[in-house]
Scaffold this motif. Structure first.
Motif, PDB file in Angstrom:
ATOM      1  N   TYR A  56       0.812  -1.222   0.000  1.00 39.84           N
ATOM      2  CA  TYR A  56       0.000   0.000   0.000  1.00 39.84           C
ATOM      3  C   TYR A  56       0.843   1.267   0.000  1.00 39.84           C
ATOM      4  CZ  TYR A  56       0.977   0.501   4.974  1.00 39.84           C
ATOM      5  OH  TYR A  56       1.609   0.652   6.169  1.00 39.84           O
ATOM      6  N   ASP A  57       2.062   1.190   0.536  1.00 38.35           N
ATOM      7  CA  ASP A  57       2.900   2.380   0.634  1.00 38.35           C
ATOM      8  C   ASP A  57       3.850   2.556  -0.555  1.00 38.35           C
ATOM      9  OD1 ASP A  57       4.418   0.173   1.315  1.00 38.35           O
ATOM     10  OD2 ASP A  57       5.465   1.160   2.965  1.00 38.35           O
ATOM     11  N   MET A  58       3.670   1.783  -1.612  1.00 32.59           N
ATOM     12  CA  MET A  58       4.520   1.884  -2.793  1.00 32.59           C
ATOM     13  C   MET A  58       3.753   2.597  -3.901  1.00 32.59           C
ATOM     14  SD  MET A  58       6.451  -1.142  -4.928  1.00 32.59           S
ATOM     15  CE  MET A  58       7.766  -1.410  -3.767  1.00 32.59           C
ATOM     16  N   THR A  59       4.426   3.525  -4.559  1.00 28.78           N
ATOM     17  CA  THR A  59       3.776   4.241  -5.661  1.00 28.78           C
ATOM     18  C   THR A  59       3.584   3.307  -6.851  1.00 28.78           C
ATOM     19  OG1 THR A  59       5.839   4.967  -6.700  1.00 28.78           O
ATOM     20  CG2 THR A  59       4.927   6.389  -4.953  1.00 28.78           C
TER      21      THR A  59
END
Length: 102
Positions: A63-66
């Motif tokens: 979820y925290d990866m672009t």
């Protein structure tokens, strides 16, 4: 020998002789051509992906990866796997666009 005055070392020298480290090593995987053991090849590929920290592409996107970083990671993972296939085997996956689909 008894009486020689020399003591044998209690240290296990055979285990220290066989110890080795792998640091910045280059890993080689024989290209898969359908004649070798697929399970062994798959295990070797997974080891390479883990060493290169690419195995995450085989999971769901964090979820925290672009999206851009995810696409780069996925492309690099896909490329690594493809490089370990013969041309004949690459033919079967040419249209795949995602490492998870392989």
């Amino acid at each position: 020998m008894e009486g020689s005055g020399k003591k044998r070392s209690s240290r296990n020298t055979s285990s220290s002789r066989h110890r080795s480290t792998v640091s910045n090593a280059k890993f080689e995987v024989k290209k898969f051509d359908r004649t070798s053991n697929f399970n062994m090849w798959q295990c070797e590929i997974m080891d390479v992906l883990i060493q290169q920290e690419l195995d995450i592409a085989l999971e769901e996107k964090p979820y925290d990866m672009t999206e851009n970083d995810w696409k780069k990671l996925n492309t690099k993972t896909y490329s690594t796997i493809r490089l370990c296939l013969t041309k004949e085997q690459k033919y079967f996956i040419m249209r795949e666009t995602n490492a998870k689909e392989l």
